[in-house]
Design a protein around this motif. Structure first.
Motif, mmCIF file in Angstrom:
data_model
loop_
_atom_site.group_PDB
_atom_site.id
_atom_site.type_symbol
_atom_site.label_atom_id
_atom_site.label_comp_id
_atom_site.label_asym_id
_atom_site.label_seq_id
_atom_site.Cartn_x
_atom_site.Cartn_y
_atom_site.Cartn_z
ATOM 1 N N THR A 66 -43.496 7.169 -8.627
ATOM 2 C CA THR A 66 -42.943 5.888 -8.416
ATOM 3 C C THR A 66 -43.723 5.267 -7.679
ATOM 4 O OG1 THR A 66 -41.635 6.575 -6.579
ATOM 5 C CG2 THR A 66 -40.560 6.937 -8.958
ATOM 6 N N PRO A 67 -44.513 4.486 -8.797
ATOM 7 C CA PRO A 67 -45.666 3.633 -8.175
ATOM 8 C C PRO A 67 -45.127 2.102 -7.962
ATOM 9 C CG PRO A 67 -46.166 3.830 -9.835
ATOM 10 C CD PRO A 67 -44.970 4.890 -9.645
ATOM 11 N N TYR A 68 -43.861 1.506 -8.480
ATOM 12 C CA TYR A 68 -43.109 0.163 -7.837
ATOM 13 C C TYR A 68 -41.680 0.697 -8.057
ATOM 14 C CZ TYR A 68 -47.318 0.296 -11.164
ATOM 15 O OH TYR A 68 -47.984 -0.019 -12.144
ATOM 16 N N PRO A 80 -27.219 2.391 -10.325
ATOM 17 C CA PRO A 80 -28.687 3.322 -8.998
ATOM 18 C C PRO A 80 -28.957 4.316 -10.041
ATOM 19 C CG PRO A 80 -25.498 3.637 -9.251
ATOM 20 C CD PRO A 80 -26.071 1.807 -9.237
ATOM 21 N N THR A 81 -28.190 4.483 -10.783
ATOM 22 C CA THR A 81 -28.813 5.487 -12.225
ATOM 23 C C THR A 81 -30.488 5.193 -12.806
ATOM 24 O OG1 THR A 81 -26.899 5.521 -13.427
ATOM 25 C CG2 THR A 81 -28.342 6.480 -14.894
ATOM 26 N N TRP A 82 -31.179 3.805 -12.784
ATOM 27 C CA TRP A 82 -32.077 3.709 -12.447
ATOM 28 C C TRP A 82 -32.750 3.848 -11.801
ATOM 29 C CZ3 TRP A 82 -33.745 2.004 -17.030
ATOM 30 C CH2 TRP A 82 -32.966 0.843 -18.327
ATOM 31 N N GLN A 83 -32.631 4.019 -10.604
ATOM 32 C CA GLN A 83 -33.430 5.044 -9.656
ATOM 33 C C GLN A 83 -32.968 6.763 -9.257
ATOM 34 O OE1 GLN A 83 -35.239 2.936 -8.049
ATOM 35 N NE2 GLN A 83 -34.744 1.224 -9.240
ATOM 36 N N HIS A 84 -31.752 6.961 -9.458
ATOM 37 C CA HIS A 84 -31.555 8.174 -9.022
ATOM 38 C C HIS A 84 -31.357 8.900 -10.555
ATOM 39 C CE1 HIS A 84 -30.536 6.522 -6.037
ATOM 40 N NE2 HIS A 84 -29.696 6.297 -6.640
ATOM 41 N N ASN A 85 -31.473 8.737 -12.047
ATOM 42 C CA ASN A 85 -31.554 9.665 -12.635
ATOM 43 C C ASN A 85 -32.504 9.935 -13.085
ATOM 44 O OD1 ASN A 85 -31.609 9.766 -15.884
ATOM 45 N ND2 ASN A 85 -30.154 10.358 -15.168
ATOM 46 N N PRO A 86 -33.940 10.958 -12.995
ATOM 47 C CA PRO A 86 -35.212 11.162 -13.804
ATOM 48 C C PRO A 86 -35.714 10.280 -14.850
ATOM 49 C CG PRO A 86 -34.085 13.684 -13.136
ATOM 50 C CD PRO A 86 -33.035 12.604 -13.253
ATOM 51 N N PHE A 87 -34.615 10.595 -15.876
ATOM 52 C CA PHE A 87 -35.919 9.557 -17.429
ATOM 53 C C PHE A 87 -34.898 8.304 -17.536
ATOM 54 C CE2 PHE A 87 -33.841 7.885 -21.211
ATOM 55 C CZ PHE A 87 -34.635 8.041 -22.092
ATOM 56 N N ARG A 89 -35.424 7.052 -14.254
ATOM 57 C CA ARG A 89 -36.488 6.561 -13.366
ATOM 58 C C ARG A 89 -38.086 6.162 -13.408
ATOM 59 N NH1 ARG A 89 -35.627 10.088 -9.651
ATOM 60 N NH2 ARG A 89 -37.305 11.023 -10.277
ATOM 61 N N ARG A 90 -38.122 7.370 -14.809
ATOM 62 C CA ARG A 90 -39.154 7.131 -15.529
ATOM 63 C C ARG A 90 -39.720 6.030 -16.639
ATOM 64 N NH1 ARG A 90 -38.110 12.666 -13.956
ATOM 65 N NH2 ARG A 90 -40.681 13.755 -13.497
ATOM 66 N N SER A 91 -38.232 6.231 -17.257
ATOM 67 C CA SER A 91 -38.714 4.537 -18.316
ATOM 68 C C SER A 91 -38.752 3.366 -17.572
ATOM 69 C CB SER A 91 -37.365 4.225 -19.006
ATOM 70 O OG SER A 91 -35.979 4.553 -17.994
ATOM 71 N N LEU A 92 -38.104 3.555 -16.207
ATOM 72 C CA LEU A 92 -38.109 2.158 -15.399
ATOM 73 C C LEU A 92 -39.464 1.675 -14.851
ATOM 74 C CD1 LEU A 92 -37.302 -1.099 -14.074
ATOM 75 C CD2 LEU A 92 -36.355 0.230 -12.632
ATOM 76 N N GLN A 93 -40.312 2.585 -14.349
ATOM 77 C CA GLN A 93 -41.757 2.889 -13.776
ATOM 78 C C GLN A 93 -42.258 2.381 -14.782
ATOM 79 O OE1 GLN A 93 -42.477 3.687 -10.506
ATOM 80 N NE2 GLN A 93 -40.617 2.678 -10.530
ATOM 81 N N GLY A 94 -42.413 2.815 -16.246
ATOM 82 C CA GLY A 94 -43.089 2.709 -17.305
ATOM 83 C C GLY A 94 -43.249 1.564 -17.871
ATOM 84 N N TYR A 95 -42.100 1.013 -17.751
ATOM 85 C CA TYR A 95 -41.980 -0.564 -18.058
ATOM 86 C C TYR A 95 -42.707 -1.465 -17.492
ATOM 87 C CZ TYR A 95 -39.323 -4.976 -18.631
ATOM 88 O OH TYR A 95 -39.252 -5.941 -18.481
ATOM 89 N N LEU A 96 -42.192 -1.193 -15.830
ATOM 90 C CA LEU A 96 -43.231 -1.943 -14.903
ATOM 91 C C LEU A 96 -44.401 -2.410 -15.315
ATOM 92 C CD1 LEU A 96 -40.795 -1.378 -11.921
ATOM 93 C CD2 LEU A 96 -40.638 -3.631 -13.702
ATOM 94 N N PRO A 139 -27.236 2.507 -18.664
ATOM 95 C CA PRO A 139 -26.839 3.169 -18.636
ATOM 96 C C PRO A 139 -25.285 3.026 -18.126
ATOM 97 C CG PRO A 139 -27.913 3.192 -16.727
ATOM 98 C CD PRO A 139 -28.339 2.561 -18.158
ATOM 99 N N LEU A 140 -25.080 1.578 -17.980
ATOM 100 C CA LEU A 140 -23.825 0.402 -18.407
ATOM 101 C C LEU A 140 -23.526 0.758 -19.504
ATOM 102 C CD1 LEU A 140 -24.706 -2.135 -16.722
ATOM 103 C CD2 LEU A 140 -23.439 -0.930 -15.919
#
Length: 558
Positions: A66-68, A80-87, A89-96, A139-140
């Motif tokens: 999680t570099p970003y 918080p799902t964006w940080q705690h759920n693996p799927f 978290r990876r999609s957000l990190q890929g976007y960033l 997630p919302l």
């Protein structure tokens, strides 16, 4: 004062008044995308290096790195799902990661400065559109789907269909059923006392035992309806002025149609002068206090220049400018798309149609701040299936009017040539305008977060005026700088006694005060309003009798 003042605080939005007036089109943005694709082919090694770097980052992200960090103040990813759920978290990190690598590709390319600015602007639009929060997998959205048993999906589809039919395919920003002009908006008692083809002049009933002799005439912008000054009672600028002894008149501009294509700035200046003379006749006052907001400020400045050229400036007691541009030099990435051909095409389109539709301007404004004004409502209305909020300011903001073609052309020339920055650069009603010769005392207000009329441009506009000048910087945006009643615990403003030539130096010398600027303006205006006298409850006079009750008839024309 610092020797080298720090950079000015600015809104992060690339939107401003120029963008909407010019009317940027999709083809202007697609040409930049095409140029970027060609640039990738011209620099294959450069593009391959960044593609490999992105591939390496995405590989590490898939392995759990999680570099970003998500932007702290970005509400799209607050769940918080964006940080705690693996799927997620990876999609957000890929976007960033994609956003960062694209920005690096632009910055390290051999594009010139303007092309890089265009590229950053276009790619930011694409980046906002492709955010993972805008998909049904948000997630919302998943939670709302389960909580409502699937009804949120049906409601969202219904809202989408309604907007496709009734709102030109744009997500609705406000629930229009919650408000009605004359019922719960623009309810201050008054009457139309004068009408011509261009305007209705409304005089309000006094709300104080005594009143000042010199009246206040409010000149709203031509692209919006006047009742921004008279929303709910607690926000009503009109009621605040009435309760403090001021005689208040306001112009309600007619919503033009193609028959009125020849109405230009000179036409509006003549109409405002006629309204001012009616105020003088009704109140038996030799002079009037003028207040102009946004483009209404440009109108009253041109009016005063016209009066000065006719040696009739004595008709004006003072002038207030709210978030108004007189110096039209604004730096904006979006304006890099507006070349001579674009400007002429915009003029040609409006003359062919007769008017510039307010909805077209609103659409440009929305796409200049897509996260706040498009994708936020996309998620709320369609993905969550919720109604847009019932918010009076948003209702007013969506109650658009049209600009006649001639005025649109005049505004395009205003932004192109910046005529008021030099003596006799602008001519209205056959007379040249020289603002330095307009020696009327002035009070100017800007908003530090204003993305439509940037505050440093409003500050430079103040410096163009003659007379004694006062400038206040509110801690708000474009609309909230006007609607800033006392009692707001978050309200602050800055002011310095001396207006230096450099906005940066002024900003770092200005003292910050808690509260609204309204009381400061009221004290200043009362000092320019003459003696007090017993209140005269009657509206109009024998020559200008009261007609329809406020808010009048023009405000209802769509």
């Amino acid at each position: 004062m610092r020797d080298q003042p720090a950079a000015l605080p600015r809104s992060k939005s690339p939107m401003n008044a120029q963008n909407a007036i010019v009317g940027l089109r999709g083809r202007d943005l697609f040409s930049t995308l095409r140029s970027l694709a060609l640039q990738g082919l011209r620099q294959p090694v450069h593009s391959a290096r960044h593609a490999l770097a992105l591939g390496g980052q995405l590989g590490r992200i898939l392995l759990g790195d999680t570099p970003y960090n998500a932007p702290v103040q970005d509400p799209r990813f607050n769940d918080p799902t964006w940080q705690h759920n693996p799927f997620y978290r990876r999609s957000l990190q890929g976007y960033l990661a994609c956003q960062q690598q694209l920005n690096r590709w632009i910055e390290e390319s051999n594009l010139d400065h303007d092309d890089r600015a265009r590229a950053r602007f276009v790619l930011s639009q694409l980046g906002d559109a492709l955010a993972p929060s805008n998909t049904p997998l948000n997630p919302l959205v998943i939670k709302e789907l389960f909580n409502t048993g699937g009804s949120s999906l049906l409601k969202g589809l219904s809202h989408l269909l309604d907007d496709l039919i009734n709102n030109d395919g744009m997500p609705s920003q406000v629930s229009k059923k919650a408000f009605e002009v004359g019922r719960n908006l623009a309810t201050t008692a008054g009457a139309v006392v004068f009408r011509n083809d261009m305007l209705e002049l409304i005089q309000y009933k006094p709300m104080s035992e005594k009143q000042y002799a010199k009246p206040l005439l409010i000149v709203p912008p031509q692209i919006n309806k006047y009742y921004i000054f008279d929303l709910s009672s607690e926000k009503s600028f009109v009621q605040y002025a009435l309760k403090n002894g001021l005689q208040v008149f306001v112009i309600s501009w007619r919503n033009p149609d193609p028959r009125h294509r020849e109405w230009g700035l000179s036409s509006y200046v003549q109409a405002a002068e006629e309204a001012m003379d009616v105020c003088r006749a009704i109140t038996a006052s030799k002079d009037v206090n003028l207040l102009g907001a946004c483009a209404g400020g440009l109108t009253i400045a041109a009016l005063q220049g016209h009066l000065q050229a006719k040696r009739q400036l004595r008709k004006v007691a003072s002038a207030t400018y709210l978030v108004s541009l007189l110096d039209s030099q604004i730096d904006s990435p979006a304006m890099l798309f507006a070349d001579e051909q674009t400007l002429e095409a915009a003029k040609r389109r409006s003359y062919q149609q007769g008017v510039l539709n307010g909805r077209d301007m609103a659409r440009v404004f929305a796409w200049m701040r897509p996260n706040d004004l498009v994708w936020n409502y996309w998620i709320n209305n369609y993905l969550l299936g919720k109604q847009p909020p019932a918010f009076d300011i948003l209702y007013w903001n969506n109650d658009n009017t049209r600009l006649p073609a001639a005025l649109h052309g005049d505004l395009l020339d205003f932004f192109k040539y910046n005529p008021l920055s030099r003596a006799q650069g602008l001519e209205v009603c056959g007379t040249p305008v020289d603002l330095k010769k307009v020696t009327v005392d002035s009070f100017s207000v800007a908003g530090i977060n204003d993305h439509i009329t940037p505050w440093d441009a409003v500050y430079r506009s103040t410096l163009l005026l003659g007379g004694k000048r006062r400038f206040i910087l509110s801690n708000s945006g474009h609309i909230q700088s006007i609607l800033n009643p006392p009692g707001n615990p978050k309200a602050t403003y800055q002011e310095a006694e001396n207006l230096t030539g450099d906005p940066r130096a002024w900003y770092h010398e200005a003292a910050r005060s808690q509260g609204s600027w309204w009381p400061q303006w009221l004290e200043w205006l009362q000092a320019h309003s003459g003696e007090t006298r017993e209140t005269l409850p009657a509206l109009g006079n024998q020559n200008y009798p009261a007609m329809e009750a406020a808010p009048g008839t023009y405000v209802h024309v769509r």
